[in-house]
Design a protein around this motif. Structure first.
Motif, PDB file in Angstrom:
ATOM      1  N   PRO A 136      17.366 -38.474  26.512  1.00 16.31           N
ATOM      2  CA  PRO A 136      17.756 -38.735  25.171  1.00 16.31           C
ATOM      3  C   PRO A 136      16.757 -39.780  24.130  1.00 16.31           C
ATOM      4  O   PRO A 136      16.933 -39.505  22.907  1.00 16.31           O
ATOM      5  CB  PRO A 136      18.996 -39.680  25.373  1.00 16.31           C
ATOM      6  CG  PRO A 136      19.385 -39.308  26.817  1.00 16.31           C
ATOM      7  CD  PRO A 136      17.856 -38.892  27.445  1.00 16.31           C
ATOM      8  N   ILE A 137      16.130 -40.575  24.741  1.00 17.94           N
ATOM      9  CA  ILE A 137      14.913 -41.368  24.034  1.00 17.94           C
ATOM     10  C   ILE A 137      14.023 -40.321  23.390  1.00 17.94           C
ATOM     11  O   ILE A 137      13.734 -40.398  22.203  1.00 17.94           O
ATOM     12  CB  ILE A 137      14.360 -42.396  24.873  1.00 17.94           C
ATOM     13  CG1 ILE A 137      15.606 -43.320  25.351  1.00 17.94           C
ATOM     14  CG2 ILE A 137      13.565 -43.515  24.038  1.00 17.94           C
ATOM     15  CD1 ILE A 137      14.880 -44.251  26.261  1.00 17.94           C
ATOM     16  N   TYR A 138      13.518 -39.369  24.132  1.00 15.11           N
ATOM     17  CA  TYR A 138      12.440 -38.197  23.762  1.00 15.11           C
ATOM     18  C   TYR A 138      12.974 -37.516  22.560  1.00 15.11           C
ATOM     19  O   TYR A 138      12.656 -37.354  21.612  1.00 15.11           O
ATOM     20  CB  TYR A 138      12.294 -37.675  24.949  1.00 15.11           C
ATOM     21  CG  TYR A 138      11.282 -36.342  24.398  1.00 15.11           C
ATOM     22  CD1 TYR A 138       9.664 -36.732  24.247  1.00 15.11           C
ATOM     23  CD2 TYR A 138      11.587 -35.127  24.245  1.00 15.11           C
ATOM     24  CE1 TYR A 138       8.850 -35.627  24.091  1.00 15.11           C
ATOM     25  CE2 TYR A 138      10.572 -34.147  24.034  1.00 15.11           C
ATOM     26  CZ  TYR A 138       9.287 -34.465  23.954  1.00 15.11           C
ATOM     27  OH  TYR A 138       8.522 -33.403  23.502  1.00 15.11           O
ATOM     28  N   LYS A 139      14.379 -37.175  22.507  1.00 14.43           N
ATOM     29  CA  LYS A 139      14.994 -36.314  21.819  1.00 14.43           C
ATOM     30  C   LYS A 139      15.048 -37.051  20.547  1.00 14.43           C
ATOM     31  O   LYS A 139      14.879 -36.492  19.386  1.00 14.43           O
ATOM     32  CB  LYS A 139      16.263 -36.034  22.108  1.00 14.43           C
ATOM     33  CG  LYS A 139      16.354 -34.560  22.825  1.00 14.43           C
ATOM     34  CD  LYS A 139      17.680 -33.614  22.369  1.00 14.43           C
ATOM     35  CE  LYS A 139      17.486 -32.138  22.403  1.00 14.43           C
ATOM     36  NZ  LYS A 139      16.546 -31.603  22.469  1.00 14.43           N
ATOM     37  N   LYS A 140      15.432 -38.430  20.430  1.00 13.98           N
ATOM     38  CA  LYS A 140      15.664 -39.188  19.358  1.00 13.98           C
ATOM     39  C   LYS A 140      14.491 -39.409  18.415  1.00 13.98           C
ATOM     40  O   LYS A 140      14.373 -39.347  17.473  1.00 13.98           O
ATOM     41  CB  LYS A 140      16.249 -40.616  19.767  1.00 13.98           C
ATOM     42  CG  LYS A 140      16.693 -41.314  18.595  1.00 13.98           C
ATOM     43  CD  LYS A 140      17.438 -42.662  19.070  1.00 13.98           C
ATOM     44  CE  LYS A 140      17.508 -43.549  17.819  1.00 13.98           C
ATOM     45  NZ  LYS A 140      18.125 -44.660  18.425  1.00 13.98           N
ATOM     46  N   TYR A 141      13.245 -39.654  19.057  1.00  9.11           N
ATOM     47  CA  TYR A 141      12.047 -40.113  18.523  1.00  9.11           C
ATOM     48  C   TYR A 141      10.990 -39.091  18.357  1.00  9.11           C
ATOM     49  O   TYR A 141       9.746 -39.442  17.824  1.00  9.11           O
ATOM     50  CB  TYR A 141      11.479 -41.419  19.416  1.00  9.11           C
ATOM     51  CG  TYR A 141      12.340 -42.712  19.266  1.00  9.11           C
ATOM     52  CD1 TYR A 141      12.590 -43.086  17.752  1.00  9.11           C
ATOM     53  CD2 TYR A 141      12.956 -43.146  20.178  1.00  9.11           C
ATOM     54  CE1 TYR A 141      13.312 -44.176  17.971  1.00  9.11           C
ATOM     55  CE2 TYR A 141      13.992 -44.216  20.171  1.00  9.11           C
ATOM     56  CZ  TYR A 141      14.127 -44.779  18.771  1.00  9.11           C
ATOM     57  OH  TYR A 141      14.938 -45.992  18.555  1.00  9.11           O
ATOM     58  N   HIS A 142      11.170 -37.753  18.979  1.00 11.61           N
ATOM     59  CA  HIS A 142      10.145 -36.924  18.990  1.00 11.61           C
ATOM     60  C   HIS A 142       9.585 -36.744  17.505  1.00 11.61           C
ATOM     61  O   HIS A 142       8.398 -36.597  17.150  1.00 11.61           O
ATOM     62  CB  HIS A 142      10.630 -35.620  19.806  1.00 11.61           C
ATOM     63  CG  HIS A 142       9.404 -34.640  19.659  1.00 11.61           C
ATOM     64  ND1 HIS A 142       9.428 -33.581  18.631  1.00 11.61           N
ATOM     65  CD2 HIS A 142       8.324 -34.385  20.394  1.00 11.61           C
ATOM     66  CE1 HIS A 142       8.478 -32.588  18.988  1.00 11.61           C
ATOM     67  NE2 HIS A 142       7.673 -33.156  19.861  1.00 11.61           N
ATOM     68  N   GLU A 143      10.619 -36.403  16.839  1.00 14.59           N
ATOM     69  CA  GLU A 143      10.384 -35.830  15.457  1.00 14.59           C
ATOM     70  C   GLU A 143       9.552 -36.963  14.572  1.00 14.59           C
ATOM     71  O   GLU A 143       8.620 -36.794  13.998  1.00 14.59           O
ATOM     72  CB  GLU A 143      11.697 -35.187  14.671  1.00 14.59           C
ATOM     73  CG  GLU A 143      11.298 -34.638  13.433  1.00 14.59           C
ATOM     74  CD  GLU A 143      12.348 -34.092  12.677  1.00 14.59           C
ATOM     75  OE1 GLU A 143      13.283 -33.884  13.330  1.00 14.59           O
ATOM     76  OE2 GLU A 143      12.288 -34.198  11.598  1.00 14.59           O
ATOM     77  N   PRO A 144      10.171 -38.317  14.670  1.00 15.57           N
ATOM     78  CA  PRO A 144       9.424 -39.195  13.766  1.00 15.57           C
ATOM     79  C   PRO A 144       8.118 -39.593  14.230  1.00 15.57           C
ATOM     80  O   PRO A 144       7.145 -39.777  13.392  1.00 15.57           O
ATOM     81  CB  PRO A 144      10.342 -40.454  13.942  1.00 15.57           C
ATOM     82  CG  PRO A 144      11.451 -40.018  14.815  1.00 15.57           C
ATOM     83  CD  PRO A 144      11.522 -38.654  14.943  1.00 15.57           C
ATOM     84  N   ILE A 145       7.884 -39.428  15.534  1.00 11.67           N
ATOM     85  CA  ILE A 145       6.565 -39.610  16.114  1.00 11.67           C
ATOM     86  C   ILE A 145       5.655 -38.643  15.782  1.00 11.67           C
ATOM     87  O   ILE A 145       4.465 -38.820  15.229  1.00 11.67           O
ATOM     88  CB  ILE A 145       6.861 -39.863  17.439  1.00 11.67           C
ATOM     89  CG1 ILE A 145       7.268 -41.201  17.974  1.00 11.67           C
ATOM     90  CG2 ILE A 145       5.300 -40.094  18.369  1.00 11.67           C
ATOM     91  CD1 ILE A 145       6.616 -42.644  17.353  1.00 11.67           C
TER      92      ILE A 145
END
Lengths: 185, 79
Positions: free
Chosen positions: A32-41
């Motif tokens: 879930p952390i990956y899903k949340k931050y993948h786009e902004p990163i």
């Protein structure tokens, strides 16, 4: 059975901090952390890259490093995203150092206008060309400051968290770089 | 001194296109490969070692009891 238990557990986790604590023991909880931050990163990295392939590779590298170093991560009151951005910035700079490529800056015309106004000049074609020329000469860390403050519109607090400096220091450094840009213009 | 390359007004990527590049499985697999415990530190290694020792002990013990039984029958026969 185990998968259902995992899904049930993940639904019960309320805060990001709990999720990070669980992910320290089992990497599946990092999803879930990956899903949340993948786009902004990804956007943060692509902003500093020429190709999508390089941006994609570096983004994967950032999350891999985050997973590896997660057991050492301690929340110091900063958001978790700052830690990820810090890794991303280091990876981008590392990429340019090892490949000895020219650093890429992606910018919109209106963002250049903002920098010209911040420098205290009036926006016109000549000033824009001068600003572009001065941006080509800036060193890595100076460019990072200009990009984060004026192109990505980050607060000094956020910049300070990413660069691991104080808010005041971030302000001073940014305005010093602006002074340098003014002189170069 | 190398100069920075400036691109102006490059088209932004759509969220859909960025989402297509997500690959969590790949990252987890890489992470597992990098952080996998060496064979001698794994639980299954200790279990295997325990089994081998158990088998060796059983073979040794059965051999020993067989011999002592044989000796016993020999003594009984002599008596």
């Amino acid at each position: 059975m185990a998968f259902n238990l995992f899904n049930k557990r993940i639904k019960n986790v309320k805060s990001e901090k709990d999720l990070i604590d669980l992910a320290k023991k089992d990497s599946r909880y990092f999803a879930p952390i990956y899903k949340k931050y993948h786009e902004p990163i990804y956007r943060f990295i692509y902003q500093r890259m020429d190709s999508q392939e390089d941006a994609s590779d570096i983004t994967s590298q950032v999350f891999l490093k985050a997973l590896i170093n997660l057991p050492k991560y301690k929340s110091m009151g900063y958001p978790f995203s700052s830690w990820l951005y810090k890794i991303a910035l280091n990876e981008v700079n590392q990429f340019y150092r090892t490949n000895s490529k020219n650093r890429t800056v992606n910018v919109q015309e209106n963002q250049l206008k903002d920098v010209i106004e911040e420098v205290g000049e009036n926006y016109n074609e000549e000033k824009m060309q001068k600003l572009l020329k001065s941006l080509t000469k800036l060193k890595e860390y100076k460019l990072d400051l200009i990009e984060m403050r004026f192109f990505e519109k980050r607060s000094f607090k956020e910049i300070a968290q990413i660069l691991n400096i104080t808010e005041n220091n971030a302000k001073v450094k940014t305005y010093r770089v602006l002074d340098e840009v003014r002189k170069l213009m | 001194m190398t100069e920075n390359k400036i691109n102006i007004n490059r088209k932004e990527l759509s969220s859909k296109k960025i989402r297509e590049q997500e690959n969590f499985e790949g990252i987890v697999n890489k992470h597992q490969k990098l952080t996998k415990r060496p064979a001698y530190k794994q639980k299954k290694y200790y279990f295997l070692l325990f089994l081998i020792l158990l088998i060796v002990f059983l073979v040794y013990y059965s051999d020993k009891t067989e011999k002592s039984n044989a000796n016993q029958t020999k003594i009984e026969e002599l008596n």
